[in-house]
Design an enzyme around this catalytic site. Structure first.
Site, mmCIF file in Angstrom:
data_model
loop_
_atom_site.group_PDB
_atom_site.id
_atom_site.type_symbol
_atom_site.label_atom_id
_atom_site.label_comp_id
_atom_site.label_asym_id
_atom_site.label_seq_id
_atom_site.Cartn_x
_atom_site.Cartn_y
_atom_site.Cartn_z
ATOM 1 N N SER A 27 0.843 -1.086 0.115
ATOM 2 C CA SER A 27 0.087 -0.037 0.215
ATOM 3 C C SER A 27 1.066 1.275 0.043
ATOM 4 O O SER A 27 1.611 1.439 0.751
ATOM 5 C CB SER A 27 -0.769 0.161 1.339
ATOM 6 N N HIS A 68 -7.102 0.278 -5.658
ATOM 7 C CA HIS A 68 -5.982 -0.359 -5.817
ATOM 8 C C HIS A 68 -5.944 -0.593 -7.333
ATOM 9 O O HIS A 68 -6.705 -1.096 -8.191
ATOM 10 C CB HIS A 68 -5.970 -1.893 -5.124
ATOM 11 N N HIS A 117 -5.259 -9.534 -0.575
ATOM 12 C CA HIS A 117 -5.218 -9.604 0.972
ATOM 13 C C HIS A 117 -6.322 -10.517 1.580
ATOM 14 O O HIS A 117 -7.299 -10.852 0.972
ATOM 15 C CB HIS A 117 -5.388 -8.194 1.669
ATOM 16 N N TYR A 144 -8.224 -10.282 3.969
ATOM 17 C CA TYR A 144 -9.357 -9.434 4.118
ATOM 18 C C TYR A 144 -10.379 -9.169 2.996
ATOM 19 O O TYR A 144 -11.519 -9.135 3.273
ATOM 20 C CB TYR A 144 -9.279 -8.110 5.161
ATOM 21 N N GLU A 145 -10.021 -9.443 2.014
ATOM 22 C CA GLU A 145 -10.842 -9.118 0.810
ATOM 23 C C GLU A 145 -11.650 -10.326 0.485
ATOM 24 O O GLU A 145 -12.577 -10.360 -0.324
ATOM 25 C CB GLU A 145 -10.103 -9.200 -0.499
ATOM 26 N N ALA A 199 3.009 -1.877 3.893
ATOM 27 C CA ALA A 199 2.796 -0.810 4.853
ATOM 28 C C ALA A 199 2.269 -1.274 6.474
ATOM 29 O O ALA A 199 1.870 -2.266 6.491
ATOM 30 C CB ALA A 199 1.748 0.162 4.388
ATOM 31 N N MET A 206 -1.100 -6.513 7.366
ATOM 32 C CA MET A 206 -2.049 -7.485 6.968
ATOM 33 C C MET A 206 -1.773 -8.273 5.758
ATOM 34 O O MET A 206 -2.544 -8.714 4.875
ATOM 35 C CB MET A 206 -3.228 -6.514 6.546
ATOM 36 N N SER A 207 -0.348 -8.342 5.610
ATOM 37 C CA SER A 207 0.158 -9.166 4.143
ATOM 38 C C SER A 207 1.474 -9.953 4.524
ATOM 39 O O SER A 207 1.749 -10.324 5.626
ATOM 40 C CB SER A 207 0.279 -8.205 2.956
ATOM 41 N N ASN A 256 2.174 4.265 10.637
ATOM 42 C CA ASN A 256 1.587 4.931 11.617
ATOM 43 C C ASN A 256 2.042 4.332 13.040
ATOM 44 O O ASN A 256 2.718 3.091 12.810
ATOM 45 C CB ASN A 256 -0.020 4.392 11.494
ATOM 46 N N HIS A 263 -6.554 4.099 7.057
ATOM 47 C CA HIS A 263 -5.906 3.666 5.791
ATOM 48 C C HIS A 263 -5.576 5.145 5.153
ATOM 49 O O HIS A 263 -4.516 5.007 4.394
ATOM 50 C CB HIS A 263 -7.180 3.072 5.079
HETATM 51 O O1 LIG Z 1 -0.755 -4.369 1.084
HETATM 52 P P1 LIG Z 1 -0.272 -3.733 2.446
HETATM 53 O O2 LIG Z 1 0.344 -4.729 3.440
HETATM 54 O O3 LIG Z 1 0.872 -2.810 2.562
HETATM 55 O O4 LIG Z 1 -1.356 -2.951 3.240
HETATM 56 C C1 LIG Z 1 -1.432 -2.620 4.430
HETATM 57 C C2 LIG Z 1 -2.721 -3.461 5.187
HETATM 58 C C3 LIG Z 1 -3.606 -2.870 4.619
HETATM 59 O O5 LIG Z 1 -4.132 -3.442 3.330
HETATM 60 C C4 LIG Z 1 -3.633 -1.738 4.566
HETATM 61 C C5 LIG Z 1 -4.023 -0.825 5.792
HETATM 62 O O6 LIG Z 1 -3.952 0.403 5.449
HETATM 63 O O7 LIG Z 1 -2.139 -1.321 4.407
HETATM 64 N N1 LIG Z 2 -2.838 -4.537 10.935
HETATM 65 C C1 LIG Z 2 -2.095 -3.161 10.579
HETATM 66 N N2 LIG Z 2 -2.228 -3.251 9.294
HETATM 67 C C2 LIG Z 2 -1.416 -2.074 9.095
HETATM 68 N N3 LIG Z 2 -1.064 -1.449 7.864
HETATM 69 C C3 LIG Z 2 -0.595 -0.225 7.915
HETATM 70 N N4 LIG Z 2 -0.828 0.164 9.411
HETATM 71 C C4 LIG Z 2 -1.132 -0.960 10.026
HETATM 72 C C5 LIG Z 2 -1.530 -1.365 11.372
HETATM 73 O O1 LIG Z 2 -1.251 -0.283 12.276
HETATM 74 N N5 LIG Z 2 -1.960 -2.566 11.622
#
Ligand SMILES: O=P(O)(O)O[C@@H]1C[C@H](O)[C@@H](CO)O1
Ligand SMILES: Nc1nc2[nH]cnc2c(=O)[nH]1
Length: 323
Positions: free
Chosen positions: A60, A97, A119, A121-122, A149, A252-253, A276, A290
């Site tokens: 992301s 995306h 992901h 969660y999708e 991210a 989350m990945s 963050n 996000h």
């Molecule tokens: O695809 P990534 O892991 O960079 O994305 C992170 C996890 C969520 O998709 C998103 C949360 O803002 O960022």
């Molecule tokens: N789970 C999770 N995924 C993120 N992706 C970007 N920031 C975060 C976070 O604080 N927690």
């Protein structure tokens, strides 16, 4: 009690930003055979002359969204193939995306980049989130660079820092949710693959050297990443638990992608952009969101592009040679 919003109940005037037609992500338990993925790889090889040796997954804010200066947008001689045009491929459902594979060259090295990943969660099962990694293997890719991210849990981390992933904790795997769950096809890899050397030592060493050369070593860290299923961000109690476990960054990945890549013997490097600060106190007002993730991605896209480009150039000499 507040009255129910009639607009939403009768559905006639819903102004929600959710897409009207949600994509199909259910797989009804159907797995994709080795042969189906060979078909996918052959399709891609027929569409491009690029023969990638390094695969990049753009996280992301690193080109998965439309960012002109991002790594994905700066691949030379790019040839793009939309996910929806690729046989057996899932499609990106995250709002905004990209969903395309970009074949081309970074620092003269042939690469394939995922501009938009899948992901959990999708709604996709983990094996399907990782299907592109196996396709990369069949295309001839020897090393995977996965970027993401993540929230910074280590109190020394600052927003905008980059974390070289030294190791991960597979939280979802603790509950039995693993991309390798199910029948194992030995043509990809062994039933019980080791994971204690998941993140290539040489790549990590080189990444620290390159950080010094680019004068960004003050923002480059090394730590432990964990992936949670999402899509919600974490509670204070969850984050404090993860902190006790030794987690430095939460996302989350990546973890399942890395497991899949190691299973089929690809060398792996992973990089988290700390977007963050994880909130570990009830007295803290901030809330993860996000938009902040994307903003920090944009803020760091030039540095990430230059850093990853140089890494590709340096990693190439550590790739295993063909027998
Ligand atoms: O695809 P990534 O892991 O960079 O994305 C992170 C996890 C969520 O998709 C998103 C949360 O803002 O960022
Ligand atoms: N789970 C999770 N995924 C993120 N992706 C970007 N920031 C975060 C976070 O604080 N927690």
């Amino acid at each position: 009690m507040a009255p129910v919003n009639a607009d939403i109940v009768n559905g006639s005037k819903v102004t929600s930003p959710v897409k009207k037609t949600l994509p199909e992500v259910e797989d009804n338990g159907k797995r994709y055979s080795y042969e189906m993925l060979v078909e996918t790889a052959n399709f891609l090889l027929s569409k491009t002359d690029v023969r990638p040796v390094i695969g990049v997954i753009c996280g992301s804010g690193m080109g998965s969204y439309w960012n002109e200066g991002s790594l994905a947008e700066n691949i030379s001689q790019p040839e793009c193939i939309a996910y929806e045009d690729i046989p057996n491929f899932p499609i990106s459902t995250v709002e905004g995306h990209h969903g395309k594979l970009v074949f081309g060259y970074i620092s003269d090295v042939p690469v394939v980049a995922m501009q938009g990943r899948f992901h959990y969660y999708e709604g996709y099962p983990l094996w399907k989130c990782c299907l592109p990694v196996r396709v990369m293997k069949l295309l001839g890719v020897k090393a995977l660079i996965a970027t993401n991210a993540a929230g910074g849990l280590n109190p020394n981390y600052k927003i905008g820092d980059l974390m070289i992933v030294r190791d991960h904790i597979n939280m979802m795997g603790f509950a039995g949710n693993n991309p390798l769950h199910g029948p194992n096809d030995e043509r990809f890899g062994p039933r019980f693959p080791p994971m204690n050397k998941a993140y290539n030592y040489e790549f990590r060493k080189v990444a620290k050297e390159v950080a010094k050369e680019l004068n960004i070593d003050n923002m480059v860290r090394e730590g432990v990443y964990t992936c949670l299923g999402g899509p919600n961000f974490e509670t204070v109690a969850e984050l404090n638990m993860l902190k006790m476990l030794g987690v430095d960054a939460v996302g989350m990945s990546t973890v399942h992608e890395v497991i899949t890549a190691r299973h089929c013997d690809m060398s792996v490097f992973a990089l988290s952009l700390i977007t963050n600060e994880c909130v570990t106190s009830y007295d803290h007002d901030a809330e993860a969101n996000h938009e902040e993730v994307l903003d920090v991605g944009r803020m760091r896209q030039d540095i990430l592009r230059d850093y990853v480009s140089k890494l590709v150039n340096r990693f190439v000499k550590y790739l295993p040679q063909n027998p």
